[in-house]
Motif scaffolding. Structure first.
Motif, mmCIF file in Angstrom:
data_model
loop_
_atom_site.group_PDB
_atom_site.id
_atom_site.type_symbol
_atom_site.label_atom_id
_atom_site.label_comp_id
_atom_site.label_asym_id
_atom_site.label_seq_id
_atom_site.Cartn_x
_atom_site.Cartn_y
_atom_site.Cartn_z
ATOM 1 N N LEU A 1 0.715 -1.196 0.191
ATOM 2 C CA LEU A 1 -0.098 0.132 -0.321
ATOM 3 C C LEU A 1 0.861 1.563 0.108
ATOM 4 O O LEU A 1 0.631 2.242 -0.629
ATOM 5 N N ALA A 2 2.184 1.187 0.940
ATOM 6 C CA ALA A 2 2.711 2.386 0.802
ATOM 7 C C ALA A 2 3.540 2.535 -0.411
ATOM 8 O O ALA A 2 3.664 3.894 -0.945
ATOM 9 N N PHE A 3 3.979 1.723 -1.283
ATOM 10 C CA PHE A 3 4.631 1.726 -2.472
ATOM 11 C C PHE A 3 3.825 2.269 -3.495
ATOM 12 O O PHE A 3 4.037 3.130 -4.246
ATOM 13 N N ALA A 4 2.449 1.665 -3.433
ATOM 14 C CA ALA A 4 1.426 2.160 -4.474
ATOM 15 C C ALA A 4 1.089 3.541 -4.089
ATOM 16 O O ALA A 4 0.914 4.252 -5.222
ATOM 17 N N LEU A 5 0.806 4.124 -3.104
ATOM 18 C CA LEU A 5 0.615 5.548 -2.806
ATOM 19 C C LEU A 5 1.817 6.375 -2.828
ATOM 20 O O LEU A 5 1.663 7.252 -3.646
ATOM 21 N N LEU A 6 2.909 5.834 -2.353
ATOM 22 C CA LEU A 6 3.990 6.846 -2.496
ATOM 23 C C LEU A 6 4.743 6.832 -3.556
ATOM 24 O O LEU A 6 4.939 7.788 -4.349
ATOM 25 N N GLY A 7 5.118 5.716 -4.200
ATOM 26 C CA GLY A 7 6.007 5.493 -5.269
ATOM 27 C C GLY A 7 5.096 5.688 -6.571
ATOM 28 O O GLY A 7 5.612 6.599 -7.357
ATOM 29 N N LEU A 8 4.282 5.034 -6.749
ATOM 30 C CA LEU A 8 3.528 5.074 -7.951
ATOM 31 C C LEU A 8 2.381 6.397 -7.787
ATOM 32 O O LEU A 8 2.423 7.243 -8.862
ATOM 33 N N THR A 9 1.669 6.513 -7.176
ATOM 34 C CA THR A 9 0.532 7.535 -7.045
ATOM 35 C C THR A 9 1.294 8.995 -6.697
ATOM 36 O O THR A 9 1.379 9.662 -7.896
ATOM 37 N N TRP A 10 1.820 9.008 -5.688
ATOM 38 C CA TRP A 10 2.479 10.295 -5.533
ATOM 39 C C TRP A 10 3.525 10.780 -6.499
ATOM 40 O O TRP A 10 3.879 11.633 -6.850
ATOM 41 N N GLY A 11 4.595 9.775 -6.621
ATOM 42 C CA GLY A 11 5.659 9.792 -7.563
ATOM 43 C C GLY A 11 5.220 10.139 -8.796
ATOM 44 O O GLY A 11 5.865 11.079 -9.610
ATOM 45 N N GLY A 12 4.184 9.444 -9.323
ATOM 46 C CA GLY A 12 3.781 9.537 -10.706
ATOM 47 C C GLY A 12 3.025 10.870 -10.919
ATOM 48 O O GLY A 12 3.291 11.634 -12.000
ATOM 49 N N LEU A 13 2.530 11.457 -9.850
ATOM 50 C CA LEU A 13 1.784 12.916 -9.906
ATOM 51 C C LEU A 13 2.853 14.036 -9.995
ATOM 52 O O LEU A 13 2.785 14.906 -10.714
ATOM 53 N N ARG A 14 3.997 13.724 -9.214
ATOM 54 C CA ARG A 14 5.073 14.766 -9.313
ATOM 55 C C ARG A 14 5.748 14.629 -10.463
ATOM 56 O O ARG A 14 5.828 15.582 -11.143
ATOM 57 N N GLY A 15 5.908 13.381 -11.155
ATOM 58 C CA GLY A 15 6.389 13.517 -12.413
ATOM 59 C C GLY A 15 5.690 14.173 -13.458
ATOM 60 O O GLY A 15 6.243 14.610 -14.354
ATOM 61 N N MET A 16 4.229 13.916 -13.324
ATOM 62 C CA MET A 16 3.444 14.289 -14.468
ATOM 63 C C MET A 16 3.547 15.940 -14.262
ATOM 64 O O MET A 16 3.452 16.597 -15.191
ATOM 65 N N ALA A 17 3.511 16.611 -12.955
ATOM 66 C CA ALA A 17 3.515 18.025 -12.739
ATOM 67 C C ALA A 17 4.743 18.350 -13.599
ATOM 68 O O ALA A 17 4.730 19.584 -13.879
ATOM 69 N N ILE A 18 6.022 17.818 -13.081
ATOM 70 C CA ILE A 18 7.287 18.360 -13.730
ATOM 71 C C ILE A 18 7.338 18.398 -15.267
ATOM 72 O O ILE A 18 7.786 19.370 -15.969
ATOM 73 N N SER A 19 6.656 17.335 -15.849
ATOM 74 C CA SER A 19 6.840 17.142 -17.298
ATOM 75 C C SER A 19 5.418 17.256 -18.105
ATOM 76 O O SER A 19 5.366 17.004 -19.217
ATOM 77 N N TRP A 20 4.463 17.988 -17.557
ATOM 78 C CA TRP A 20 3.149 18.077 -18.353
ATOM 79 C C TRP A 20 3.478 18.599 -19.731
ATOM 80 O O TRP A 20 2.784 18.412 -20.434
ATOM 81 N N ASP A 21 4.132 19.848 -19.680
ATOM 82 C CA ASP A 21 4.255 20.535 -20.781
ATOM 83 C C ASP A 21 5.204 20.021 -21.813
ATOM 84 O O ASP A 21 5.638 20.888 -22.658
ATOM 85 N N GLN A 22 6.098 19.317 -21.252
ATOM 86 C CA GLN A 22 7.287 18.830 -22.404
ATOM 87 C C GLN A 22 6.698 17.838 -23.560
ATOM 88 O O GLN A 22 6.248 16.992 -23.438
ATOM 89 N N ALA A 23 6.794 18.529 -24.528
ATOM 90 C CA ALA A 23 6.486 17.835 -25.884
ATOM 91 C C ALA A 23 7.240 16.437 -26.152
ATOM 92 O O ALA A 23 8.300 16.401 -25.875
#
Length: 177
Positions: free
Chosen positions: A96-118
């Motif tokens: 649960l911790a990996f899914a929430l922290l690694g994939l969900t939170w980390g994925g959201l951060r990665g999305m935010a950083i690269s949202w406009d990168q073509a």
């Protein structure tokens, strides 16, 4: 397996099948354009790489939902029942911790950083392609949360073939009794 979980696993199965079929078609097109037309398609390499990542993430979530993932529980099964329960709870909390922290939170951060990168050759951005991470994370977290509740209740949660074998043994015992 609960009905909502079964439906979610079935949905993930179909999504994985569709992603796999699209991946095969894209790779076949890539080979055709490169080998036959002698003019490689510019978008197929990048698209197939991202498609493969999406396929893996959703297929992993599906297998996790089926409880078909690799589980090394040889030593846990040698423990007394209370220790098995505690071990199972710890394992589910870790997942649960990996899914929430690694994939969900980390994925959201990665999305935010690269949202406009073509992405050259594709009509989507890197951030949009990273959307698979938090989606898979949320799905795995839901499965892990349900498994955690079952583990806390002390319900047996045998995986894959063990669950089928256990069900067959129970049916045979009830039939003979």
């Amino acid at each position: 397996m609960s009905e909502p979980r079964r439906k979610l696993v079935t949905g993930l199965t179909w999504i994985s099948i569709v992603l796999f079929v699209v991946l095969v078609v894209v790779v076949m097109w890539q080979v055709f354009t490169r080998q036959v037309l002698q003019a490689p398609s510019a978008w197929t390499t990048t698209f197939s790489q991202y498609l493969f990542i999406w396929l893996v993430l959703f297929a992993v979530a599906m297998v996790f939902g089926e409880r078909g993932h690799v589980a090394v529980d040889f030593f846990a099964r040698l423990m007394p029942r209370p220790a098995q329960r505690i071990t199972n709870i710890r394992a589910q909390v870790s997942v649960l911790a990996f899914a929430l922290l690694g994939l969900t939170w980390g994925g959201l951060r990665g999305m935010a950083i690269s949202w406009d990168q073509a992405i050259p050759g594709l009509p989507v951005t890197v951030g949009q392609m990273y959307l698979a991470l938090p989606i898979a994370g949320v799905l795995m977290a839901l499965f892990a949360l349900e498994d955690l509740v079952r583990a806390a209740r002390g319900e047996d949660m045998l995986a894959g073939d063990d669950a089928q074998t256990e069900a067959a043994i129970d049916a045979a015992e009830q039939k003979g009794a």
